[in-house]
Design a protein around this motif. Structure first.
Motif, short mmCIF file in Angstrom:
data_model
loop_
_atom_site.label_atom_id
_atom_site.label_comp_id
_atom_site.label_asym_id
_atom_site.label_seq_id
_atom_site.Cartn_x
_atom_site.Cartn_y
_atom_site.Cartn_z
N VAL A 148 0.86 -1.18 0.00
CA VAL A 148 0.00 0.00 0.00
C VAL A 148 0.90 1.23 0.00
O VAL A 148 2.10 1.13 0.24
CB VAL A 148 -0.96 0.02 1.21
N SER A 149 0.31 2.38 -0.23
CA SER A 149 1.11 3.59 -0.31
C SER A 149 1.77 3.89 1.03
O SER A 149 1.28 3.49 2.08
CB SER A 149 0.23 4.76 -0.74
N ASN A 203 0.34 5.26 4.67
CA ASN A 203 -0.21 4.45 5.75
C ASN A 203 0.82 4.38 6.87
O ASN A 203 2.01 4.53 6.65
CB ASN A 203 -0.49 3.02 5.25
N SER A 208 -0.32 -4.81 1.69
CA SER A 208 -1.72 -4.71 1.29
C SER A 208 -2.55 -5.64 2.18
O SER A 208 -2.01 -6.56 2.82
CB SER A 208 -1.90 -5.12 -0.17
N ARG A 225 -7.08 -0.73 3.29
CA ARG A 225 -5.96 0.11 2.84
C ARG A 225 -5.97 0.22 1.32
O ARG A 225 -6.31 -0.73 0.62
CB ARG A 225 -4.65 -0.49 3.33
N LYS A 226 -5.53 1.36 0.85
CA LYS A 226 -5.51 1.61 -0.59
C LYS A 226 -4.31 0.91 -1.23
O LYS A 226 -3.16 1.15 -0.86
CB LYS A 226 -5.44 3.11 -0.86
N TRP A 232 -4.17 -2.14 -9.08
CA TRP A 232 -5.55 -1.68 -8.91
C TRP A 232 -6.57 -2.81 -9.04
O TRP A 232 -7.61 -2.81 -8.39
CB TRP A 232 -5.87 -0.58 -9.93
N ASN A 270 -8.75 -5.09 -6.28
CA ASN A 270 -10.01 -4.71 -5.65
C ASN A 270 -11.24 -5.04 -6.50
O ASN A 270 -12.36 -4.76 -6.09
CB ASN A 270 -10.00 -3.21 -5.33
#
Length: 185
Positions: A12-13, A16, A25, A148-149, A155, A158
């Motif tokens: 994740v970025s 976080n 992730s 979490r993004k 991408w 998700n």
């Protein structure tokens, strides 16, 4: 003794909080939770080489930190600086892990159990078997919730339908790369 192999499943970025996520992730953390719950301390855990996605450390480094914090008694090993391409895919996870194991005089491993995100299971099994790992079992997982993004490169995680389509395309691509690798060898 069985060797347990972790297939990296994204970061994740970095905005976080690292203490909470280790930048893993939700998909990757779910995979590591299976390791924490199921692997006996007598068995080795190998984390496949993977990507950093612009973060300070790579997927395998963050995963090792996470496992060592949650279960310090585990025998966790991973290759360092074995990348030979800008982006490592599932074929590279298997190919470079094998290369490192050979360099460390740990090859062949005998039977292995792979741990990965559920949609990634088939491609992981095929790529590791093509690289001559003796896959006894694949243990797929999915996070209960995605909070979490995910980094932009991944991408499709998700979106289950998009990830299934991606996996089939990537399987064809990786299979072609494997053929080229075998012919070249």
């Amino acid at each position: 003794m069985v060797a347990h192999i972790v297939i990296p499943e994204g970061l994740v970025s970095e905005d976080n909080t690292p203490e909470e996520t280790f930048f893993l992730s939700d998909y990757f953390e779910a995979v590591l939770q299976r390791i924490i719950q199921e692997v006996p301390t007598t068995d080795p855990v190998f984390i496949s080489p993977a990507n950093a996605f612009g973060c300070a450390a790579s997927e395998e480094e963050y995963a090792a930190q996470y496992l060592r914090k949650k279960r310090p008694e585990l025998n966790v090993k991973y290759p360092i600086n074995v990348r030979d391409r800008p982006y490592l895919d599932t074929f590279d996870n298997a190919r470079l892990l094998r290369k490192w194991l050979e360099q460390e005089n740990l090859w062949p491993l005998g039977e292995v159990i792979l741990y990965c995100n559920a949609p990634h299971a088939l491609r992981s099994k095929i790529m590791f078997e093509l690289c001559e790992f003796q896959v006894k079992q694949v243990i797929p997982s999915r996070p209960e919730k995605v909070k979490r993004k995910m980094i932009p490169r991944l991408w499709f995680y998700n979106y289950p339908v998009a990830q299934t389509i991606y996996e089939w395309i990537a399987l064809s691509y990786d299979w072609g790369r494997w053929i080229f690798w075998k012919v070249k060898a």
